[in-house]
Each structure stands twice: as C-alpha cells, then as structure tokens.
Design a protein around this motif. Sequence first.
Motif, PDB file in Angstrom:
ATOM      1  N   ALA A  50       0.834  -1.190   0.000  1.00 51.88           N
ATOM      2  CA  ALA A  50       0.000   0.000   0.000  1.00 51.88           C
ATOM      3  C   ALA A  50       0.873   1.245   0.000  1.00 51.88           C
ATOM      4  CB  ALA A  50      -0.927  -0.010   1.217  1.00 51.88           C
ATOM      5  N   ASP A  51       0.232   2.394  -0.126  1.00 47.06           N
ATOM      6  CA  ASP A  51       0.931   3.668  -0.246  1.00 47.06           C
ATOM      7  C   ASP A  51       1.542   4.074   1.098  1.00 47.06           C
ATOM      8  OD1 ASP A  51       1.797   6.216  -0.734  1.00 47.06           O
ATOM      9  OD2 ASP A  51      -0.109   6.958  -1.535  1.00 47.06           O
ATOM     10  N   PRO A  52       2.859   4.089   1.224  1.00 52.24           N
ATOM     11  CA  PRO A  52       3.475   4.469   2.504  1.00 52.24           C
ATOM     12  C   PRO A  52       3.291   5.945   2.836  1.00 52.24           C
ATOM     13  CG  PRO A  52       5.148   4.159   0.826  1.00 52.24           C
ATOM     14  CD  PRO A  52       3.867   3.713   0.221  1.00 52.24           C
ATOM     15  N   ARG A  53       2.937   6.757   1.848  1.00 55.98           N
ATOM     16  CA  ARG A  53       2.690   8.173   2.124  1.00 55.98           C
ATOM     17  C   ARG A  53       1.404   8.355   2.922  1.00 55.98           C
ATOM     18  NH1 ARG A  53       2.704  10.108  -3.958  1.00 55.98           N
ATOM     19  NH2 ARG A  53       1.152   8.426  -3.865  1.00 55.98           N
ATOM     20  N   ALA A  54       0.458   7.438   2.730  1.00 56.50           N
ATOM     21  CA  ALA A  54      -0.807   7.520   3.445  1.00 56.50           C
ATOM     22  C   ALA A  54      -0.685   7.000   4.868  1.00 56.50           C
ATOM     23  CB  ALA A  54      -1.886   6.734   2.690  1.00 56.50           C
ATOM     24  N   ASP A  55       0.212   6.039   5.072  1.00 52.88           N
ATOM     25  CA  ASP A  55       0.407   5.456   6.400  1.00 52.88           C
ATOM     26  C   ASP A  55       1.813   4.879   6.454  1.00 52.88           C
ATOM     27  OD1 ASP A  55       0.403   4.133   8.804  1.00 52.88           O
ATOM     28  OD2 ASP A  55      -1.461   3.037   8.474  1.00 52.88           O
ATOM     29  N   VAL A  56       2.703   5.548   7.176  1.00 49.95           N
ATOM     30  CA  VAL A  56       4.098   5.111   7.191  1.00 49.95           C
ATOM     31  C   VAL A  56       4.275   3.754   7.858  1.00 49.95           C
ATOM     32  CG1 VAL A  56       5.002   7.463   7.117  1.00 49.95           C
ATOM     33  CG2 VAL A  56       4.657   6.343   9.336  1.00 49.95           C
TER      34      VAL A  56
END
Length: 366
Positions: free
Chosen positions: A343-349
């Motif tokens: 998943a997008d690490p920018r949305a949830d590190v």
Amino acid sequence: MSERGNLHIKGRVLTGPDPDADVRDELWVVDGRITYERPRGVRETVTVEGWVLPGLVDAHCHVGLDAHGAVDEATSEKQALTDRDAGTLLIRDAGSAADTRWIDDREDLPRIIRAGRHIARTRRYIRNYAHEIEPGDLAAYVRREARRGDGWVKLVGDWIDREQGDLAPCWPREAVREAIAAAHEEGARVTAHCFAEDSLRDLVEAGIDCVEHATGLTEETIPLFAERGVAIVPTLVNIATFPRLAEGGEKKFPRWADHMRRLHERRYDTVRAAWDAGIPVFVGTDAGGSLAHGLVADEVAELVAAGIPPVDALSATTWAARAWLGRPSLEEGAEADLVVYEADPRADVRVLAAPRRVVLRGRVVR
C-alpha cells in the motif's frame, strides 16, 4: 539469494516527494540497473507489483557492535541481514570497533558508509567502543579515522562526567575546532554523539556537519543549527530508552537521571522545533549497541509522532537521506536498490514495517 534477472516492476514508483511530478507507473531492472524505457529483446523474468520506494536509509546504525563491543563476522552478518529484510539497503555506520569491510564484497548485504571508530575522551564512553584519548590527540585521531572511514568521522561530544554527576562536554572548544578542520582537510564530514545542551554551540561554531540524538537542542541553539545547515539524526527509538537508563543510574547519579528524563519528556517538541526551523532531519535507529536491528520503520513512525509530516518523514529515510549521503535513489541507470510495499506508505508510514519485496543490486532478496 536469487540470481540476478530482469525485473518489471509495476504499480506506483515513488521517485521523490512530489505527489504529482515524482510518480511513475513502472520501471524495469536490466543487468541490475534501473531503466524507465521498455527494454527491447530482453525476456522478462520476474514481475513485481506494488508501491515502490528507494532502498531505505538508516543513517545511524552500528553493524559489528553489541552492548559489549565488537562482534564476530557471523553476528555482523545477521545484523546486516536483519536490516536488509526490513528494507534498509543503505547504512551510515556511525562508529564501530569492528572491521566490516568484508561486507562490501557481499552483493546480498546493504551498502555501508562508515565513520571509522568512535573517538571519545578517556573513560567517558561505553567500554570497548571507542578510541579513548585526551584533547591534545584529538586532531591526529580524527585524521586517522577520516582516512579509514567512508567520508565521515564520529566524535563523542558529551557523556556523563562522574565528578559532576551529570552529562558534560568531552572536548575543549579549541580542540574541537582543530579536529573538525583536520577532518575537512581530509575530505570527511564530522558527526558527534550529543545528548545534552552544553556541547552544541561549540561543535556547530567549530564547523560540525551533523549531530546525533540532539536531544539538547534549545531555542538558543536551534537557529544556529538552521543557519549553518547542520543536520540532526534524532534516533527517537533510542531516546525512548532514557527513562529506563535513568532508573538504573538514579541512585548513583541523581542529577544525570533527572536530566535524562527531562530530555526524554521534551523529545518530540525538540524534533518538531528543529524541523520547523529548517534543520535537516534524517532517520537513524542507533541499532547495534543495546538496540535491535531492523527498526527503521519504527523510527519513521516516531518522526511522524513528533509532528513531522509523513512524506517528509519518508524522505528522511529515502530521497533526502540518499541525496545527503551522495547516493542515488530511483534515477535512470542507478543500481536497483528498492523496496516494494502493498500500500501507499505516504498515506500510512506503518506500511514500511511489512515490505512485500526487497530488491538489492537488481536481485529480489526478500
């Protein structure tokens, strides 16, 4: 370790922090290097899908050390593999008593940028870690470690002074100035372990390039760091141990214990104030002493907890960190060191804690 093959990586390739300009849909890995042009006449062997980041950076890590000093090669290998499997593919080893040059010949282990061995004042640091010397020898030892390292030297800037019963600077101002000048003449940058407040101004005014931990930053010294462009590596996963350390030493050194607790209590405010002022902040775990390896995702999450925006916290372990250390990210022709996530690490590190695939020098190693 897998054999090197040709990879096609599809999904969202995050080449930088800009959400519009720095996102690609795919890349290829041919002969271990990144290309954004579909190769001709090359048979695709592996397809990987997901969200792609450059290999993560741990800018304060000690491969080859444990709580008692240098470890053997088997233990060092295990440490490096643990970091690799967590997605850390570039390490700035901020001081080690062990010779880990053999790791450079292993294509399945992370790249290491070494700072040589710690340089500390006599009986003012962890036993078996450092060259323990007096101020008159500091510049000479700095020159030696600059030549042994990979462009960095590590000083111990402060430590407990048993006579004072508290943290205190280790070096006179003039000795620090001469030592940092010597390192710069050798083409090396200098960093220093600093927990407390009192050593910071002398180090920065002497020309230091980075400070580790930096828990002693104040309203007076933050502007100085920002003006001089001195970076910090807060190692918040290490600072979390301060209350336990204080409890263990309180009976013998109550002033020190109280000081450590106060530094811990304001740790998030300190880091956020530094970032707000424009001080470069980078991810480092301080693994290899008493801390486990593989904690890079935890440290990124700690920076976010301190109030640093998620994309900036990611940059502190990817694009910005690699640029600071002079290493490429996901550029055309760069060596293919990258990590793929579900998943997008920018949305949830927190996504960083579970890599789907780790690609090192063009090989899928995890």
